[in-house]
Design an enzyme around this catalytic site. Structure first.
Site, PDB file in Angstrom:
ATOM      1  N   ARG A 238      67.088  51.511  79.293  1.00 10.63           N
ATOM      2  CA  ARG A 238      67.319  52.949  79.381  1.00 10.63           C
ATOM      3  C   ARG A 238      68.821  53.176  79.388  1.00 10.63           C
ATOM      4  NH1 ARG A 238      62.893  53.617  77.976  1.00 10.63           N
ATOM      5  NH2 ARG A 238      61.155  54.711  78.997  1.00 10.63           N
ATOM      6  N   GLU A 267      70.562  60.773  76.012  1.00 10.96           N
ATOM      7  CA  GLU A 267      69.697  60.813  74.840  1.00 10.96           C
ATOM      8  C   GLU A 267      69.144  62.221  74.597  1.00 10.96           C
ATOM      9  OE1 GLU A 267      67.617  57.002  75.023  1.00 10.96           O
ATOM     10  OE2 GLU A 267      65.983  58.013  73.992  1.00 10.96           O
ATOM     11  N   HIS A 285      66.069  54.854  69.569  1.00 12.28           N
ATOM     12  CA  HIS A 285      65.004  54.556  70.535  1.00 12.28           C
ATOM     13  C   HIS A 285      63.677  54.201  69.833  1.00 12.28           C
ATOM     14  CE1 HIS A 285      63.718  55.382  74.963  1.00 12.28           C
ATOM     15  NE2 HIS A 285      63.042  54.386  74.439  1.00 12.28           N
TER      16      HIS A 285
HETATM   17  P1  NAP Z   1      58.552  45.327  83.831  1.00 14.71           P
HETATM   18  O1  NAP Z   1      57.575  44.284  83.425  1.00 14.71           O
HETATM   19  O2  NAP Z   1      58.269  46.177  85.012  1.00 14.71           O
HETATM   20  O3  NAP Z   1      59.966  44.606  83.982  1.00 14.71           O
HETATM   21  C1  NAP Z   1      61.065  45.185  84.556  1.00 14.71           C
HETATM   22  C2  NAP Z   1      61.795  44.122  85.365  1.00 14.71           C
HETATM   23  O4  NAP Z   1      63.000  44.696  85.856  1.00 14.71           O
HETATM   24  C3  NAP Z   1      61.005  43.643  86.569  1.00 14.71           C
HETATM   25  O5  NAP Z   1      60.692  42.298  86.391  1.00 14.71           O
HETATM   26  C4  NAP Z   1      61.929  43.866  87.743  1.00 14.71           C
HETATM   27  O6  NAP Z   1      62.173  42.706  88.490  1.00 14.71           O
HETATM   28  C5  NAP Z   1      63.259  44.132  87.099  1.00 14.71           C
HETATM   29  N1  NAP Z   1      64.061  45.026  87.952  1.00 14.71           N
HETATM   30  C6  NAP Z   1      63.691  46.143  88.619  1.00 14.71           C
HETATM   31  N2  NAP Z   1      64.714  46.632  89.328  1.00 14.71           N
HETATM   32  C7  NAP Z   1      65.760  45.799  89.112  1.00 14.71           C
HETATM   33  C8  NAP Z   1      67.082  45.748  89.587  1.00 14.71           C
HETATM   34  N3  NAP Z   1      67.540  46.677  90.436  1.00 14.71           N
HETATM   35  N4  NAP Z   1      67.866  44.752  89.170  1.00 14.71           N
HETATM   36  C9  NAP Z   1      67.400  43.805  88.319  1.00 14.71           C
HETATM   37  N5  NAP Z   1      66.146  43.785  87.844  1.00 14.71           N
HETATM   38  C10 NAP Z   1      65.342  44.770  88.243  1.00 14.71           C
HETATM   39  O7  NAP Z   1      58.792  46.354  82.638  1.00 14.71           O
HETATM   40  P2  NAP Z   1      58.780  46.054  81.057  1.00 14.71           P
HETATM   41  O8  NAP Z   1      57.435  46.351  80.518  1.00 14.71           O
HETATM   42  O9  NAP Z   1      59.391  44.757  80.791  1.00 14.71           O
HETATM   43  O10 NAP Z   1      59.767  47.237  80.568  1.00 14.71           O
HETATM   44  C11 NAP Z   1      61.091  47.266  81.016  1.00 14.71           C
HETATM   45  C12 NAP Z   1      61.786  48.566  80.625  1.00 14.71           C
HETATM   46  O11 NAP Z   1      62.074  48.561  79.232  1.00 14.71           O
HETATM   47  C13 NAP Z   1      60.942  49.838  80.807  1.00 14.71           C
HETATM   48  O12 NAP Z   1      61.038  50.316  82.131  1.00 14.71           O
HETATM   49  C14 NAP Z   1      61.580  50.798  79.829  1.00 14.71           C
HETATM   50  O13 NAP Z   1      62.570  51.564  80.462  1.00 14.71           O
HETATM   51  C15 NAP Z   1      62.200  49.898  78.777  1.00 14.71           C
HETATM   52  N6  NAP Z   1      61.530  49.982  77.457  1.00 14.71           N
HETATM   53  C16 NAP Z   1      62.210  50.458  76.402  1.00 14.71           C
HETATM   54  C17 NAP Z   1      61.631  50.487  75.143  1.00 14.71           C
HETATM   55  C18 NAP Z   1      62.375  51.014  73.955  1.00 14.71           C
HETATM   56  O14 NAP Z   1      61.767  51.634  73.109  1.00 14.71           O
HETATM   57  N7  NAP Z   1      63.649  50.772  73.836  1.00 14.71           N
HETATM   58  C19 NAP Z   1      60.308  50.046  74.968  1.00 14.71           C
HETATM   59  C20 NAP Z   1      59.623  49.567  76.084  1.00 14.71           C
HETATM   60  C21 NAP Z   1      60.251  49.527  77.326  1.00 14.71           C
HETATM   61  P3  NAP Z   1      61.214  41.995  89.553  1.00 14.71           P
HETATM   62  O15 NAP Z   1      60.022  41.565  88.782  1.00 14.71           O
HETATM   63  O16 NAP Z   1      62.057  40.869  89.991  1.00 14.71           O
HETATM   64  O17 NAP Z   1      60.925  43.007  90.607  1.00 14.71           O
HETATM   65  C1  GLV Z   2      59.930  53.148  75.728  1.00 17.05           C
HETATM   66  O1  GLV Z   2      61.099  53.335  75.878  1.00 17.05           O
HETATM   67  C2  GLV Z   2      59.010  52.862  76.768  1.00 17.05           C
HETATM   68  O2  GLV Z   2      59.396  52.890  77.943  1.00 17.05           O
HETATM   69  O3  GLV Z   2      57.841  52.619  76.426  1.00 17.05           O
END
Ligand code: NAP
Ligand code: GLV
Ligand code: GLV
Length: 321
Positions: A238, A267, A285
């Site tokens: 983000r 954004e 995005h």
């Molecule tokens: P996820 O499985 O919940 O992974 C997020 C990780 O971030 C967790 O493992 C968590 O760690 C860690 N985290 C949380 N707070 C933190 C902090 N303060 N410092 C360091 N690490 C921290 O989520 P995901 O499915 O991988 O998605 C991650 C993010 O990607 C989403 O929230 C979204 O904003 C973004 N995203 C963007 C797109 C795009 O189109 N560009 C697409 C999909 C997702 P722990 O496990 O150690 O608690």
């Molecule tokens: C995209 O940014 C998502 O969080 O799925």
């Protein structure tokens, strides 16, 4: 009983079909633009459920405009656009779309990493402009990827998928996350390090944490300045996780050599200085933007709406109600 569901912008038919089969009343914004706050407030009034986008701010004001609202199904895995605390207080279930978009988003992070380090976009523009006059020893020199160090911030679903892909490039893998991930370490050889060590030692840093109060400006001016000289930052998480103004400065004056961005602090606005820089690759995005992924996300939001409205229990819960 027929339920009413607001879909704030047209999503793939694969999901809409599942809701139609249930005979729900669907209110779909089929204009090619986001709804304004006032439109959202008036259209949600009689709805039991809403399928929202990450660009829709679903706060108290919007939820209060919908007395019957039972479920907010976000068409995204990130849910920083929703006031989860207030939804929980109101007994409204919030759901998201985890896992299905992990490979697409991890692949996109890699596409950005490669594009920046190999100067793909710049070189493509060069050829199209008719400037390619033949092979030259110092034409578009880029950065090595194989054998370099990759630092992952946020080793969740997507962060770990990005890390698994690094094995093929024989990279040293560092990660910083709230908790350590023994399985991930065993599988990839990744090593947990404190954030400051990760920033100082990584040739590439890729962000995969959610946007929370804790991660807002996680990479602030001081941390950006502490990054390894010549390193490259990739952000598919983000925008507000990075201080974009400070990012511009470290791209101009070092230590960063480049950045690949899919998301922005304000954004869809992009810092005007970024638009002028050759060492950055900018995407609108599109992390999860593959046909199959978006179809599956559409089915997933529909299944969550149906599960909450008919059984009171979501498939992919974000909050405990
Ligand atoms: P996820 O499985 O919940 O992974 C997020 C990780 O971030 C967790 O493992 C968590 O760690 C860690 N985290 C949380 N707070 C933190 C902090 N303060 N410092 C360091 N690490 C921290 O989520 P995901 O499915 O991988 O998605 C991650 C993010 O990607 C989403 O929230 C979204 O904003 C973004 N995203 C963007 C797109 C795009 O189109 N560009 C697409 C999909 C997702 P722990 O496990 O150690 O608690
Ligand atoms: C995209 O940014 C998502 O969080 O799925
Ligand atoms: C899935 O988790 C992947 O590695 O794409």
């Amino acid at each position: 009983m027929s339920f009413c569901v607001l879909i704030t912008r047209k999503i793939p038919d694969a999901g809409i079909k599942l809701l139609r089969e249930k005979g729900y009343k669907l209110i779909i914004n089929d204009q090619d633009r986001p709804l304004t706050r006032d439109e959202l407030k008036s259209m949600i009034r009689d709805c039991d459920g809403i399928i929202s986008l990450l660009s829709d701010t679903i706060n108290k004001e919007i939820m209060d405009a919908a007395p019957n609202l039972k479920v907010i199904a976000n068409y995204a895995v990130g849910y920083n656009n929703i006031d989860i605390e207030y939804a929980t207080q109101r007994g409204i279930r919030v759901t998201n779309t985890p896992d299905v978009l992990t490979p697409a988003t991890a692949d996109l992070a890699w596409a950005l990493l490669m594009a920046v380090s190999k100067r793909i976009v710049e070189a493509d523009a060069f050829v199209r402009a008719g400037k390619f006059k033949g092979w030259a020893p110092e034409l578009f020199l880029g950065n090595d990827v194989t054998g370099q160090t990759l630092g992952i911030i946020g080793a969740g679903r997507i962060g770990q998928a990005v890390g698994r892909r690094a094995k093929g490039f024989e990279m040293t893998l560092l990660y910083y996350s709230k908790s350590q991930k023994p399985d991930f370490e065993t599988e990839t050889g990744a090593r947990w390090v404190p954030l400051d060590e990760l920033l100082a030692s990584s040739d590439f840093v890729s962000l995969h944490c959610p946007l929370t109060e804790e991660t807002y400006h996680l990479l602030d001016e001081q941390r950006l300045k502490s990054m390894k000289k010549g390193s490259i930052l990739i952000n598919t998480a983000r925008g507000p996780v990075v201080d974009e103004k400070a990012l511009v400065q470290v791209l101009k004056h070092g230590p960063l050599a480049g950045a690949g961005l899919d998301v922005y602090e304000h954004e869809p606005q992009v810092h005007p200085e970024l638009l002028k820089m050759k060492n950055v690759v900018l995407l609108p995005h599109i992390g999860s933007a593959t046909t199959e992924t978006r179809n599956e996300m559409a089915r997933m939001v529909a299944r969550n709406i149906i599960a909450v409205l008919e059984q009171g229990k979501p498939v992919n819960p974000v909050n405990m109600v």
